[in-house]
Design a protein around this motif. Structure first.
Motif, PDB file in Angstrom:
ATOM      1  N   THR A 101      25.108  23.049  10.752  1.00  0.00           N
ATOM      2  CA  THR A 101      24.337  23.093  11.984  1.00  0.00           C
ATOM      3  C   THR A 101      25.018  24.007  12.999  1.00  0.00           C
ATOM      4  N   PRO A 102      24.347  25.018  13.474  1.00  0.00           N
ATOM      5  CA  PRO A 102      25.001  25.957  14.391  1.00  0.00           C
ATOM      6  C   PRO A 102      25.339  25.284  15.721  1.00  0.00           C
ATOM      7  N   SER A 103      26.525  25.593  16.248  1.00  0.00           N
ATOM      8  CA  SER A 103      26.924  25.054  17.532  1.00  0.00           C
ATOM      9  C   SER A 103      26.236  25.837  18.646  1.00  0.00           C
ATOM     10  N   LYS A 104      26.095  25.187  19.785  1.00  0.00           N
ATOM     11  CA  LYS A 104      25.414  25.809  20.911  1.00  0.00           C
ATOM     12  C   LYS A 104      26.271  26.926  21.473  1.00  0.00           C
ATOM     13  N   VAL A 105      25.656  28.041  21.792  1.00  0.00           N
ATOM     14  CA  VAL A 105      26.377  29.202  22.323  1.00  0.00           C
ATOM     15  C   VAL A 105      25.871  29.490  23.726  1.00  0.00           C
ATOM     16  N   PRO A 106      26.719  30.075  24.564  1.00  0.00           N
ATOM     17  CA  PRO A 106      26.278  30.389  25.931  1.00  0.00           C
ATOM     18  C   PRO A 106      25.198  31.460  25.931  1.00  0.00           C
ATOM     19  N   LYS A 107      24.288  31.361  26.889  1.00  0.00           N
ATOM     20  CA  LYS A 107      23.229  32.353  27.007  1.00  0.00           C
ATOM     21  C   LYS A 107      23.791  33.712  27.423  1.00  0.00           C
ATOM     22  N   ILE A 108      24.792  33.670  28.286  1.00  0.00           N
ATOM     23  CA  ILE A 108      25.468  34.891  28.719  1.00  0.00           C
ATOM     24  C   ILE A 108      26.964  34.710  28.461  1.00  0.00           C
ATOM     25  N   LEU A 109      27.532  35.588  27.650  1.00  0.00           N
ATOM     26  CA  LEU A 109      28.952  35.481  27.304  1.00  0.00           C
ATOM     27  C   LEU A 109      29.777  36.268  28.322  1.00  0.00           C
ATOM     28  N   HIS A 110      30.184  35.599  29.374  1.00  0.00           N
ATOM     29  CA  HIS A 110      31.013  36.242  30.381  1.00  0.00           C
ATOM     30  C   HIS A 110      32.419  36.454  29.832  1.00  0.00           C
ATOM     31  N   PRO A 111      33.049  37.568  30.154  1.00  0.00           N
ATOM     32  CA  PRO A 111      34.397  37.848  29.624  1.00  0.00           C
ATOM     33  C   PRO A 111      35.436  36.905  30.201  1.00  0.00           C
ATOM     34  N   LEU A 112      36.399  36.542  29.364  1.00  0.00           N
ATOM     35  CA  LEU A 112      37.509  35.697  29.809  1.00  0.00           C
ATOM     36  C   LEU A 112      38.539  36.514  30.582  1.00  0.00           C
ATOM     37  N   LEU A 113      38.776  37.732  30.137  1.00  0.00           N
ATOM     38  CA  LEU A 113      39.791  38.599  30.738  1.00  0.00           C
ATOM     39  C   LEU A 113      39.160  39.547  31.747  1.00  0.00           C
ATOM     40  N   ASN A 114      39.985  40.018  32.625  1.00  0.00           N
ATOM     41  CA  ASN A 114      39.565  40.977  33.657  1.00  0.00           C
ATOM     42  C   ASN A 114      40.081  42.355  33.252  1.00  0.00           C
ATOM     43  N   GLN A 115      39.159  43.223  32.874  1.00  0.00           N
ATOM     44  CA  GLN A 115      39.551  44.538  32.380  1.00  0.00           C
ATOM     45  C   GLN A 115      40.189  45.405  33.459  1.00  0.00           C
ATOM     46  N   ASP A 116      40.000  45.049  34.716  1.00  0.00           N
ATOM     47  CA  ASP A 116      40.571  45.834  35.816  1.00  0.00           C
ATOM     48  C   ASP A 116      41.968  45.372  36.203  1.00  0.00           C
ATOM     49  N   ARG A 117      42.486  44.395  35.494  1.00  0.00           N
ATOM     50  CA  ARG A 117      43.789  43.846  35.846  1.00  0.00           C
ATOM     51  C   ARG A 117      44.750  43.999  34.673  1.00  0.00           C
ATOM     52  N   VAL A 118      45.977  44.379  34.957  1.00  0.00           N
ATOM     53  CA  VAL A 118      46.969  44.602  33.909  1.00  0.00           C
ATOM     54  C   VAL A 118      47.787  43.340  33.697  1.00  0.00           C
ATOM     55  N   PHE A 119      48.495  43.302  32.573  1.00  0.00           N
ATOM     56  CA  PHE A 119      49.424  42.219  32.305  1.00  0.00           C
ATOM     57  C   PHE A 119      50.781  42.611  32.863  1.00  0.00           C
ATOM     58  N   ASP A 120      51.247  41.848  33.842  1.00  0.00           N
ATOM     59  CA  ASP A 120      52.512  42.159  34.506  1.00  0.00           C
ATOM     60  C   ASP A 120      53.333  40.885  34.578  1.00  0.00           C
ATOM     61  N   PHE A 121      54.470  40.875  33.875  1.00  0.00           N
ATOM     62  CA  PHE A 121      55.290  39.673  33.806  1.00  0.00           C
ATOM     63  C   PHE A 121      56.593  39.766  34.596  1.00  0.00           C
ATOM     64  N   GLY A 122      56.859  40.864  35.239  1.00  0.00           N
ATOM     65  CA  GLY A 122      58.195  41.065  35.800  1.00  0.00           C
ATOM     66  C   GLY A 122      58.464  40.454  37.142  1.00  0.00           C
ATOM     67  N   GLU A 123      57.472  40.337  38.012  1.00  0.00           N
ATOM     68  CA  GLU A 123      57.714  39.969  39.401  1.00  0.00           C
ATOM     69  C   GLU A 123      58.377  38.604  39.545  1.00  0.00           C
ATOM     70  N   ALA A 295      38.765  27.002  31.452  1.00  0.00           N
ATOM     71  CA  ALA A 295      38.059  27.287  32.706  1.00  0.00           C
ATOM     72  C   ALA A 295      39.030  27.798  33.766  1.00  0.00           C
ATOM     73  N   TYR A 296      40.228  27.200  33.828  1.00  0.00           N
ATOM     74  CA  TYR A 296      41.235  27.659  34.783  1.00  0.00           C
ATOM     75  C   TYR A 296      41.719  29.065  34.455  1.00  0.00           C
ATOM     76  N   VAL A 297      41.888  29.341  33.168  1.00  0.00           N
ATOM     77  CA  VAL A 297      42.322  30.675  32.750  1.00  0.00           C
ATOM     78  C   VAL A 297      41.299  31.723  33.186  1.00  0.00           C
ATOM     79  N   GLY A 298      40.023  31.461  32.914  1.00  0.00           N
ATOM     80  CA  GLY A 298      38.982  32.412  33.289  1.00  0.00           C
ATOM     81  C   GLY A 298      38.881  32.608  34.786  1.00  0.00           C
ATOM     82  N   ALA A 299      39.064  31.525  35.554  1.00  0.00           N
ATOM     83  CA  ALA A 299      39.003  31.624  37.014  1.00  0.00           C
ATOM     84  C   ALA A 299      40.186  32.410  37.559  1.00  0.00           C
ATOM     85  N   LEU A 300      41.379  32.121  37.053  1.00  0.00           N
ATOM     86  CA  LEU A 300      42.577  32.821  37.528  1.00  0.00           C
ATOM     87  C   LEU A 300      42.470  34.322  37.257  1.00  0.00           C
TER      88      LEU A 300
END
Length: 353
Positions: A101-123, A295-300
């Motif tokens: 049985t197929p699981s329910k999928v979102p009508k609109i798949l919003h991206p989890l990551l922000n393509q305009d933001r880089v990964f920066d671990f140094g600060e 949800a917190y990851v996507g919001a952050l």
């Protein structure tokens, strides 16, 4: 059609044993006519399905059944005797290629990551203070729903059933006032536990929890067991970037408060501290907690107050008796899967408004 099926049909319509005998006689006459017809042409002769029947046992069984107005034999006994005559029932195998049985999928798949933001671990690794954006309860909660509220209002009927059954069980044991006090104590212990964890978190990669016992903060007796439970987890936490800080997804319209964002064994994670009276050694035991973290990851990742991204999550379940906490690390692939399930719950919530 087997004998016990004929009997059950006869009993349902209230027919007497003579009807049963009549049905048997009709079947027998029909089979005789069929046999005589098939014997005309030897080339078309077919093997009779009754050739292997033990006629003696069959006759005895019929007499024992029709000798009573209402048969004293149970369906189980009839089935056992039926097996003796015809042999065991052979069930068809389950097809191996059955489509799940197929699981329910979102009508609109919003991206989890922000393509305009880089990964920066140094600060923060170099000693920067962690973010702590306070949630303004009066303004923020008026029109923007929280992650907790959305998950609570979109629980499945099964989840609602078990939650309500637990609540009634506790009320039966403690009474209405006792259950209310019990819930308040759990809430207070949770807040004390979070505060105690925050007080010992290392703010740089060079700090080690408990390195200087003289400067260690005093822990309330109510949460000593919880703190002992998470001690081995805190040893692997470094570079805290956020503590009890608000995150908000402007586009999707929800907000929440992350317990912690830090490096766990070198992986940047959104960390959620949980307390439990029952052992939860598996991720499946944490119910909707992975959706909350996703949800917190996507919001952050889409909040302008943070200049970095997170792909991983960590759920730490602590126990009051001091037994070692269970840390459940969510990989980037798992977070993405739970993110899609969160989007479905968010859509369900929005459609109910």
């Amino acid at each position: 059609m087997r004998l016990h099926q004929l009997l059950r049909c006869a009993q349902r319509v209230g027919e007497s044993s003579r009807v049963v005998s009549g049905l048997f006689s009709h079947c027998y006459r029909t089979s005789v006519n069929t046999f005589s017809t098939s014997n005309v042409s030897p080339a078309r002769k077919k093997s009779s399905p009754y050739s292997s029947v033990d006629s003696g046992r069959y006759s005895s069984l019929l007499k024992s059944v029709v000798s009573h107005r209402v048969s004293a034999q149970t369906p189980d006994i009839l089935e056992e005797q039926d097996v003796q005559i015809y042999g065991p029932v052979i069930k068809s195998p389950t097809p191996s290629n059955r489509t799940p049985t197929p699981s329910k999928v979102p009508k609109i798949l919003h991206p989890l990551l922000n393509q305009d933001r880089v990964f920066d671990f140094g600060e923060t690794e170099l000693g920067g203070a962690p973010a702590r954006i306070i949630l303004r309860r009066g303004q923020d909660r008026g029109s923007v729903p929280s992650v907790t509220r959305i998950l609570q209002e979109t629980m499945s009927p099964e989840q609602q059933f078990y939650l309500e059954r637990w609540r009634r069980k506790m009320i039966a044991q403690l009474g209405e006032d006792g259950f209310k006090e019990y819930s308040q104590n759990l809430f207070r212990q949770g807040k004390l536990f979070h505060t105690a964890v925050e007080s010992v978190l290392p703010l740089t990669t060079k700090e080690v929890p408990g390195e200087d016992p003289e400067e260690a903060p005093e822990v309330p007796s109510e949460v000593e067991g919880y703190m002992e439970s998470v001690r081995h987890v805190l040893e692997d936490v470094r570079g805290v970037r956020a503590i009890e800080s608000r995150v908000q997804h402007e586009k999707l319209g929800y907000l929440g408060i992350v317990d912690c964002v830090a490096l766990y064994r070198g992986v940047l994670c959104v960390i959620d501290w949980k307390t439990s009276e029952r052992s939860k050694p598996f991720l499946s035991n944490t119910y909707d907690n992975p959706l909350q973290v996703a949800a917190y990851v996507g919001a952050l990742n889409n909040d302008v107050n943070y200049n970095y991204q997170v792909e991983n999550g960590l759920i730490v379940v602590a126990y009051k008796d001091g037994s070692p906490a269970h840390p459940h690390l969510l990989s980037s692939e798992q977070v993405l899967q739970y993110w899609e399930r969160w989007l479905v719950r968010l859509e369900d919530y929005t459609e109910r408004r």
